[in-house]
Design an enzyme around this catalytic site. Sequence first.
Site, PDB file in Angstrom:
ATOM      1  N   LYS A  18      -0.892   1.014   6.326  1.00  0.00           N
ATOM      2  CA  LYS A  18      -1.496   0.850   5.004  1.00  0.00           C
ATOM      3  C   LYS A  18      -3.005   0.880   5.119  1.00  0.00           C
ATOM      4  CE  LYS A  18      -1.907  -2.736   1.605  1.00  0.00           C
ATOM      5  NZ  LYS A  18      -1.731  -4.132   1.332  1.00  0.00           N
TER       6      LYS A  18
ATOM      7  N   LYS B 255      -2.535  -2.713   9.099  1.00  0.00           N
ATOM      8  CA  LYS B 255      -3.170  -2.801   7.791  1.00  0.00           C
ATOM      9  C   LYS B 255      -4.681  -2.867   7.983  1.00  0.00           C
ATOM     10  CE  LYS B 255      -3.405  -5.795   3.731  1.00  0.00           C
ATOM     11  NZ  LYS B 255      -2.722  -6.852   2.990  1.00  0.00           N
TER      12      LYS B 255
END
Length: 317
Positions: free
Chosen positions: A242, A188
């Site tokens: 992400k 992330k």
Amino acid sequence: MPRLRDMLADTRLSPLDFVAPLFVRGGGGAHAAKIPVKSMPGVYQFSVDAAVEELKRLDQLGVGAYILFGVTDAAKKDAVGSYAHHPDNEVCRTLKAAKDAGVGMVAMTDLCYCEYTDHGHCGPLSADGTVKNDETVRRLGEQAVVHAKAGADVMAPSGMMDNMVAGIRGALDAAGFEGKAILSYAVKYASSFYGPFRDAAESPPQFGDRKGYQMDFRRGVEEALKEADIDVGQGADMVMVKPGVPYLDVLRAVSQRVSVPTATYHVSGEYAMIKAAAANGWIDEKGVVLETMHAFKRAGASFVLTYYAGDLAQWLG
Ligand code: PBG
């Protein structure tokens, strides 16, 4: 020949490929059942009742799963995010009510504290303002057990704490929840694409940023592979990359590297950009969204978290 092109398509989409993120907020009384999120047209903060209605609709459309994010009234926030552990908070009540209503979608929950702390960071802070990693991991284990008891099937830790997967796995197993799965936000990035989400979840950091725990996008794919390997080694059942579109190279590399399913999150900023351009008549919304989702599949995504889940299920239906 259209039929031949259809036959030769290497990627196909199904409503089962999608996870619908939902924001649930408490308050009742004065609060409307559905509060629109300004920067995300078509996305709402739902009351528990309204969330269940939306979940029934998505279930009927055949969407694979939903993931819940709690939105917490300022009065309930504190330095450690205690309300995250409340067995009757909005996330827990929605999980129970959805099961009672017969919603058959996979129930996922985001495990994090930024939606519950008054400072908006992803865990309790030390005196120097940095997140206390190990205490956060211990608390994430407790949060996971609270969600598991309320009926969550998959817990998704999004705070990028070191050793979070091992901590959560241990806590779930110790509580008898060996069968619950962990979807780790393993890769992330500290991203400007999360802006609209922070409006929706009312979770912006009150000072500083999340660069101390989220990844630096200037780094190469090697670091992403290392993060994914660590989480799989600790027992992650699925991993996530992400945001989505700006990180297709990373998604490709991670999905080829790990043996567990790899997901991606088409995040709030990506959604907001498409919505804004479509509202101006500058792009064909459906065309752009379908093309984006095929790109994710081509890059190796097993499934996608997207605010377009309901629309996609309708378009594909
Ligand atoms: C919580 C969390 C965030 C998102 C998912 N979980 C925000 C953040 O890390 O600041 C972003 C999702 C989106 O932008 O749609 N840590």
